[in-house]
Design a protein around this motif. Structure first.
Motif, mmCIF file in Angstrom:
data_model
loop_
_atom_site.group_PDB
_atom_site.id
_atom_site.type_symbol
_atom_site.label_atom_id
_atom_site.label_comp_id
_atom_site.label_asym_id
_atom_site.label_seq_id
_atom_site.Cartn_x
_atom_site.Cartn_y
_atom_site.Cartn_z
ATOM 1 N N ALA A 151 33.058 35.539 41.469
ATOM 2 C CA ALA A 151 34.487 35.561 41.174
ATOM 3 C C ALA A 151 34.945 34.251 40.555
ATOM 4 O O ALA A 151 35.741 34.229 39.606
ATOM 5 N N ILE A 152 34.404 33.114 41.085
ATOM 6 C CA ILE A 152 34.772 31.814 40.526
ATOM 7 C C ILE A 152 34.282 31.695 39.083
ATOM 8 O O ILE A 152 35.004 31.230 38.189
ATOM 9 N N ALA A 200 35.313 31.577 33.362
ATOM 10 C CA ALA A 200 34.848 31.971 32.020
ATOM 11 C C ALA A 200 35.921 32.741 31.263
ATOM 12 O O ALA A 200 36.098 32.564 30.054
ATOM 13 N N ILE A 201 36.652 33.627 31.953
ATOM 14 C CA ILE A 201 37.659 34.483 31.314
ATOM 15 C C ILE A 201 39.029 34.021 31.783
ATOM 16 O O ILE A 201 39.473 34.347 32.895
ATOM 17 N N ASN A 202 39.698 33.234 30.947
ATOM 18 C CA ASN A 202 41.031 32.740 31.269
ATOM 19 C C ASN A 202 41.864 32.709 30.003
ATOM 20 O O ASN A 202 41.390 33.067 28.913
ATOM 21 N N THR A 203 43.099 32.273 30.111
ATOM 22 C CA THR A 203 44.024 32.291 28.972
ATOM 23 C C THR A 203 44.004 31.004 28.166
ATOM 24 O O THR A 203 44.811 30.858 27.242
ATOM 25 N N GLN A 204 43.122 30.054 28.493
ATOM 26 C CA GLN A 204 43.040 28.814 27.721
ATOM 27 C C GLN A 204 42.351 29.091 26.391
ATOM 28 O O GLN A 204 41.315 29.769 26.350
ATOM 29 N N TRP A 225 31.974 44.133 36.908
ATOM 30 C CA TRP A 225 33.017 45.095 36.554
ATOM 31 C C TRP A 225 34.064 45.235 37.659
ATOM 32 O O TRP A 225 35.225 45.532 37.387
ATOM 33 N N SER A 226 33.655 45.031 38.933
ATOM 34 C CA SER A 226 34.632 45.125 40.012
ATOM 35 C C SER A 226 35.703 44.051 39.884
ATOM 36 O O SER A 226 36.865 44.267 40.244
ATOM 37 N N TYR A 227 35.331 42.861 39.348
ATOM 38 C CA TYR A 227 36.319 41.815 39.107
ATOM 39 C C TYR A 227 36.974 41.968 37.726
ATOM 40 O O TYR A 227 38.138 41.626 37.535
ATOM 41 N N ALA A 228 36.202 42.487 36.730
ATOM 42 C CA ALA A 228 36.718 42.546 35.355
ATOM 43 C C ALA A 228 37.856 43.555 35.223
ATOM 44 O O ALA A 228 38.819 43.327 34.478
ATOM 45 N N ILE A 229 37.758 44.700 35.921
ATOM 46 C CA ILE A 229 38.803 45.710 35.776
ATOM 47 C C ILE A 229 40.115 45.265 36.408
ATOM 48 O O ILE A 229 41.174 45.846 36.160
ATOM 49 N N GLY A 230 40.055 44.213 37.238
ATOM 50 C CA GLY A 230 41.281 43.684 37.828
ATOM 51 C C GLY A 230 41.941 42.607 37.004
ATOM 52 O O GLY A 230 43.017 42.114 37.365
ATOM 53 N N ALA A 244 46.157 38.237 24.788
ATOM 54 C CA ALA A 244 45.117 38.562 23.801
ATOM 55 C C ALA A 244 43.938 37.604 23.922
ATOM 56 O O ALA A 244 42.780 37.987 23.705
ATOM 57 N N ILE A 245 44.188 36.334 24.260
ATOM 58 C CA ILE A 245 43.086 35.365 24.421
ATOM 59 C C ILE A 245 42.213 35.780 25.600
ATOM 60 O O ILE A 245 40.978 35.690 25.550
ATOM 61 N N LEU A 246 42.837 36.252 26.692
ATOM 62 C CA LEU A 246 42.073 36.721 27.843
ATOM 63 C C LEU A 246 41.184 37.897 27.453
ATOM 64 O O LEU A 246 40.005 37.954 27.837
ATOM 65 N N SER A 247 41.702 38.837 26.676
ATOM 66 C CA SER A 247 40.903 39.984 26.228
ATOM 67 C C SER A 247 39.777 39.544 25.299
ATOM 68 O O SER A 247 38.656 40.075 25.352
ATOM 69 N N TRP A 248 40.049 38.559 24.419
ATOM 70 C CA TRP A 248 39.014 38.043 23.503
ATOM 71 C C TRP A 248 37.857 37.422 24.286
ATOM 72 O O TRP A 248 36.690 37.670 24.009
ATOM 73 N N LYS A 249 38.183 36.615 25.307
ATOM 74 C CA LYS A 249 37.123 36.002 26.110
ATOM 75 C C LYS A 249 36.376 37.054 26.947
ATOM 76 O O LYS A 249 35.161 36.939 27.153
ATOM 77 N N PHE A 250 37.085 38.071 27.404
ATOM 78 C CA PHE A 250 36.413 39.148 28.133
ATOM 79 C C PHE A 250 35.379 39.847 27.243
ATOM 80 O O PHE A 250 34.255 40.114 27.664
ATOM 81 N N CYS A 251 35.742 40.119 25.990
ATOM 82 C CA CYS A 251 34.791 40.749 25.063
ATOM 83 C C CYS A 251 33.591 39.834 24.807
ATOM 84 O O CYS A 251 32.436 40.294 24.728
ATOM 85 N N HIS A 252 33.844 38.522 24.698
ATOM 86 C CA HIS A 252 32.752 37.575 24.466
ATOM 87 C C HIS A 252 31.775 37.568 25.641
ATOM 88 O O HIS A 252 30.553 37.652 25.474
ATOM 89 N N VAL A 253 32.303 37.484 26.870
ATOM 90 C CA VAL A 253 31.434 37.462 28.054
ATOM 91 C C VAL A 253 30.686 38.791 28.181
ATOM 92 O O VAL A 253 29.491 38.820 28.513
ATOM 93 N N LEU A 254 31.361 39.904 27.934
ATOM 94 C CA LEU A 254 30.695 41.205 28.015
ATOM 95 C C LEU A 254 29.569 41.315 26.985
ATOM 96 O O LEU A 254 28.512 41.885 27.273
ATOM 97 N N HIS A 255 29.772 40.749 25.798
ATOM 98 C CA HIS A 255 28.714 40.751 24.781
ATOM 99 C C HIS A 255 27.493 39.971 25.258
ATOM 100 O O HIS A 255 26.348 40.407 25.115
#
Length: 1045
Positions: free
Chosen positions: A32-33, A38-42, A68-73, A80-91
């Motif tokens: 979770a940490i 890794a996925i934040n709004t910065q 995924w249990s943490y990502a869906i939350g 949009a920056i949070l979504s961009w970083k989520f896509c990067h980490v998922l890749h």
């Protein structure tokens, strides 16, 4: 003092279970940490250490459930920056995570798609990138789920690629298209990122820019593999299919090649990528797939990730030993104290030992993690070295291909030598050239041998480095096993490369030896040919000697022939006796044959009588069927003239279905007729087809007559005559079937032509409706009537403006003519406006009196044909008013013709007559609004006649007529002028006749359409259907005042 041995099993089990729960809780907490960091709004790139922990977590739990249990939350729709970083980490997780991650991501496809759709509809710079990135991730997941042979990291060998593609051309074709789509998604993401950035050297060092550029590292890794696989499959496709078929594939590949080359070039020029990834260089031009040998020139692009610089990070964040070491002893001590109470304030020695051992275990665990990270770095270095070795192997393959090409050329030269054996000089010259090429091949072989020795030296150095790496990775037993496994894999790969190189060198040496043997064999054959030539000369001398001996033998044979002739005379007597005996035997055989032929003739006569009886029975069945069919058709033809049949009606659609079925039955009838002509012993097919045809043809004629009762007069007469022709043609065909002599030549051409004519007329009679829904007809009528009123109001306003403009710009006769024309047009518009208002009132009266309990829309939907007539008439009136104003404007400005006003007046009269007729269909005869509408229609006709009269008088007043003075002309000149005038008259008459024909065709097309049609300017022109109860347009030359009021 309490001892550990005295602890009950119940407590021990509780302590052990609690320890596992604590370990799981610690793992979830660390994940979770890492995910939150890794996925934040910065607006900064994702740190590699956080992504690496998430990837190690997937390998730890063998899946991405925790991720995924943490990502869906995460609140992805909020940033949009949070979504961009989520896509990067998922890749990154898809590429480097556990193989089960792909199946877990497949279950959350809908979440990924929803995120992309959300940001795709918003005008946000990051949002557009997120939409494109989600499409790439969905394409990646779909591709790897469909093709499990390709891991998400896209690292497969050429053998696996060949096995996946298989030998089926369709599978190879489909796989190539899917790879192209995959690569398009990757390139589209890179182009979108570069489109938003300034690619200068200084900008790439900003954290905001690096946040966008960071995912392109994974894109570069994917693109290098996809490009290599696309090249391989394209060469394989060109070896199986013609080049023209794959033109589209080549064009698409060339476009992707240019985009990928531009992407790699721009990325390699940025400082941000130079320290993180080594980007390969693509060739200057794409591979030439039309040349098979170009595959040897292709070099696989290899992406190398350099050694990662150690990041400044807190040890407690990486392993978090302090939390674990303080939590577990505290929990254990709490359980112990709850069970046995405090140990009198003194800790047992064993407890202290356990605590110390736990601390050592945690320390060793942290060291083991560090060792694993170092081992991972060493593995990356070894992979880079293996990639370089693969590049060298590709070069070896390229040289091998060149050597094979040279060998093919040598074989061609040897074949030419074999065909040109007789030419000794040329053979020697070709042998010398072959020897030179063989020497060149030997030189290439020595070069390949030197390359092989260099490869062996490189292999030895790699083995030494591998041994050093193995020594460094022996800290713990687990790490030793892992490194040993990696070392075995690398050693196996290097050994495999070595074996392949040795096998290739051995194959080349064997081929060289074969070529030498073939060359020696060709030399031996040439020497044998020369020896055979010398032997042939010696044989010529021997043949001359043999010829003399043959002359001598000829004389001996002549003497023996004379002796044989004497013997032949003696044998002739014996032959004549034998011929006499044979003639007697032949006479006996002839008598026996005659007897047998008589018996055979009797049998054939009996068989012919039975066959004739069968044919007569079949023909009788056919005749009965023909008579029954004639009765059916005669009954159908009688319906055409039966007055009782006038009340029967049918629809064009049903007639169309019956005629189509009858036309299709003629095919079966022709087939049965052909079978019966070929074999008259079986009439079953013809009888069945004939019965079906008779019923369908009779049904078509009856329904055609019923349809003609509701059709316009012209179409009704044509349809009736066509049905009659169909019946007569069918009866003629049946008459031919009744005659044995004419049965074989009976044709169905006239019948089929008549049925096609019925089909065409039925198609013309089908109603053509407006392209709108029935529930919208009510609103459409009101809108069209309102738009017509607005068009008329606008026309009146424009005429007033033209009147004021004409008074200010003209004077004298022109002003008088213009005022007269515009006044008549104004009166006509006022009359039309009154007519439209009266028609609207009458329409409301019709709806209120006829709808009952239904709504207005339901009434219009029920009477859709009448509603469509109203809409068409309203459009025609509005369009005619607009055209009249435009024509008047052009006449006033002297840019138009007076004939345009006359034609527009006629069109308005016809359109208003159509509107009156459409309104009168549903109205009651005693309606006041109907009487008022008819009065308005007569008024419109009078106003239209006034416009025509004022236009003609103004035209006669404005136009100047030349005086025809021929007094000064001579007789010859007058004759010449007369002939020229006659020529002009003939030309004008011919042109007038052509324009009349064109006008007739235009009117046919106009009346053939139902509903409104759009002209080129988008204005709706009227197209009334020529149905009964609706007035037709008057011809151009007819005055509106003479039409029907």
């Amino acid at each position: 003092m309490n001892s550990i041995k005295s602890v009950p099993a119940r407590v021990l089990s509780r302590r052990g279970g609690h320890s596992l729960e604590a370990e799981r809780e610690q793992f979830d907490k660390s994940q979770a940490i890492s995910i939150s960091k890794a996925i934040n709004t910065q607006e900064a790139p994702v740190k590699e250490k956080h992504a690496r922990r998430i990837i190690l977590g997937t390998h730890h739990e063998k899946g991405a459930f925790t991720f995924w249990s943490y990502a869906i939350g995460l609140p992805l729709p909020s940033s949009a920056i949070l979504s961009w970083k989520f896509c990067h980490v998922l890749h990154k997780v898809l590429r480097d995570g556990h193989p089960n991650v792909l199946q877990d991501c497949q279950r959350y496809r809908s979440n990924i798609r929803e995120t992309g759709d959300l940001w795709g509809h918003l005008h946000d710079r990051y949002g557009q990138l997120v939409s494109i990135y989600t499409r790439l991730l969905l394409t990646k997941i779909s591709f790897h789920v469909k093709h499990p042979e390709f891991p998400p990291g896209l690292e497969v060998s050429d053998e696996v690629l060949e096995k996946t593609a298989g030998t089926d051309v369709n599978n190879i074709f489909q796989l190539t298209v899917e790879l192209f789509d995959y690569l398009d998604c990757e390139l589209k993401l890179s182009e979108s990122v570069f489109r938003q950035l300034n690619t200068s050297m200084a900008v790439s060092q900003m954290s905001a820019v690096q946040c966008r550029l960071a995912p392109l590292i994974q894109v570069i890794q994917d693109c290098s593999h996809l490009y290599h696989y696309s090249v391989k499959l394209m060469f394989k496709l060109h070896s199986c299919l013609p080049a023209d078929t794959l033109q589209g594939h080549r064009d698409r590949f060339h476009e992707q090649f240019r985009s990928l080359k531009n992407f790699f070039k721009r990325a390699s020029d940025m400082l941000y990528f130079k320290r993180l990834i080594q980007i390969p260089r693509l060739p200057e031009s794409p591979p030439n797939f039309l040349r098979a040998s170009a595959l040897a020139e292709h070099v696989k692009p290899v992406v190398v990730i350099p050694d990662e610089a150690p990041e400044d990070e807190e040890p407690e964040n990486l392993i978090e030993i302090s939390t674990t070491s303080t939590t577990e002893p505290q929990i254990t001590s709490d359980l112990f104290e709850q069970t046995f109470g405090p140990p009198n304030g003194v800790w047992d020695d064993r407890d202290a030992q356990i605590e110390s051992l736990k601390k050592e275990v945690e320390t060793l665990r942290a060291e083991m993690e560090k060792i694993k990270l170092e081992a991972q770095r060493y593995i990356t270095q070894l992979k880079a070295q293996v990639n370089s070795l693969e590049g060298e192997v590709e070069e070896q393959r390229k040289q091998k291909q060149k050597a094979l090409v040279d060998n093919e050329q040598l074989r061609d030269e040897l074949e030419r030598l074999q065909r040109a054996k007789q030419d000794s000089d040329r053979s020697q010259r070709l042998c010398a050239e072959a020897e030179k090429k063989a020497n060149a091949t030997e030189i290439r072989y020595t070069k390949l041998k030197e390359k092989h020795s260099e490869l062996i030296n490189t292999h030895a150095e790699l083995l030494r480095k591998n041994a050093d790496t193995a020594k460094q990775l022996t800290v713990t037993q687990q790490s030793q096993e892992e490194v040993a496994r990696v070392k075995e894999q690398l050693a196996f790969q290097v050994e495999q490369v070595k074996r392949e190189a040795e096998m290739k060198l051995e194959d080349q040496s064997v081929q060289m030896e074969q070529l030498r043997q073939e060359l020696d064999a060709r030399r031996d054959e040439l020497e044998q040919a020369q020896r055979s030539l010398s032997h042939a000369k010696q044989a010529g001398v021997e043949l001359s000697a043999q010829l003399d001996a043959l002359h001598a033998e000829k004389e001996v044979l002549r003497r023996s022939v004379s002796e044989k002739e004497c013997e032949l005379l003696s044998t002739r007597g014996l032959v004549q006796e034998k011929e006499l005996q044979l003639s007697q035997e032949a006479d006996r055989a002839t008598r026996e044959i005659r007897e047998l032929q008589g018996r055979l003739l009797e049998k054939s006569n009996q068989e012919q009588s039975l066959q004739q009886k069968l044919l007569d029975e079949q023909f009788g069945i056919l005749q009965e069927t023909v008579r029954e069919a004639q009765a059916i058709l005669n009954d159908a033809l009688a319906k055409l003239d039966d007055p009782l049949h006038l009340r029967c009606t049918s629809s064009p659609d049903y007639l169309l279905s019956r005629a189509q079925a009858a036309l299709e039955s003629t095919d079966a009838l022709e087939k049965g007729h052909a079978q019966y002509v070929a074999s008259m012993a079986d009439a079953a097919g013809l009888v069945g087809a004939l019965a079906l045809f008779a019923h369908l043809a009779g049904d078509t004629i009856v329904n055609g007559s019923a349809t003609a009762h509701l059709a316009p007069t012209d179409h009704a007469d044509r349809l009736t005559e066509t049905c009659r022709e169909c019946g007569q043609s069918s009866l003629e065909y049946l008459e031919q079937l009744k005659d044995r002599q004419r049965l074989g030549s009976a044709q169905l051409g006239h019948v089929q032509g008549a049925l096609r004519g019925v089909l065409q007329l039925a198609q013309e009679l089908r109603p053509k409706s407006l392209d709108i829904k029935q529930e919208e007809l009510g609103d459409m009528v009101e809108k069209e009537m309102a738009s017509t009123s607005e068009a008329i109001e606008d026309a009146v306003r424009r005429i007033e403006e033209m009147m004021s403009q004409a008074r200010s710009e003209s004077s004298g006769v022109k002003l008088e003519v213009n005022e007269r024309i515009l006044n008549s047009c104004t009166d006509l518009m006022k009359a039309i406006r009154l007519l439209v208002t009266t028609s609207t009132n009458l329409q409301k009266e019709i709806v209120e009196s006829g709808r009952g309990a239904a709504t207005t829309q339901e009434f219009y939907a029920k009477n859709s044909r009448w509603t469509e007539g109203l809409i068409s008439a309203s459009k025609a009136v509005g369009w005619g008013a607009t055209q009249l104003v435009e024509s008047a404007d052009r006449v006033v400005l002297h840019t138009g013709k007076y004939e345009e006003l006359i034609v527009c007046s006629h069109e308005i009269a016809a359109s208003t007559a159509q509107l009156v007729a459409a309104s009168k269909v549903k109205a009651e005869k005693s309606s006041r609004n109907l009487a008022k509408l008819q009065e308005c229609s007569r008024n419109v006709n009078e106003m239209a006649a006034n416009v025509v009269a004022s236009t003609k008088s103004g035209q006669e007043q404005i136009e100047e007529k030349d005086t025809m003075d021929f007094s000064g002309m001579s007789l010859i000149k007058l004759k010449k002028e007369e002939m020229e005038t006659q020529v002009k008259v003939l030309e004008l008459e011919k042109r007038l006749e052509g324009e009349r024909v064109r006008l007739g065709e235009l009117r046919k097309q106009h009346y053939g359409l139902a509903g409104g049609c759009e002209d080129e300017d988008g204005e709706a022109r009227p197209a009334p259907a020529p149905r009964r109860g609706i007035l037709k347009k008057p011809p151009i030359a007819q005055k509106p005042g003479l039409g029907e009021p």
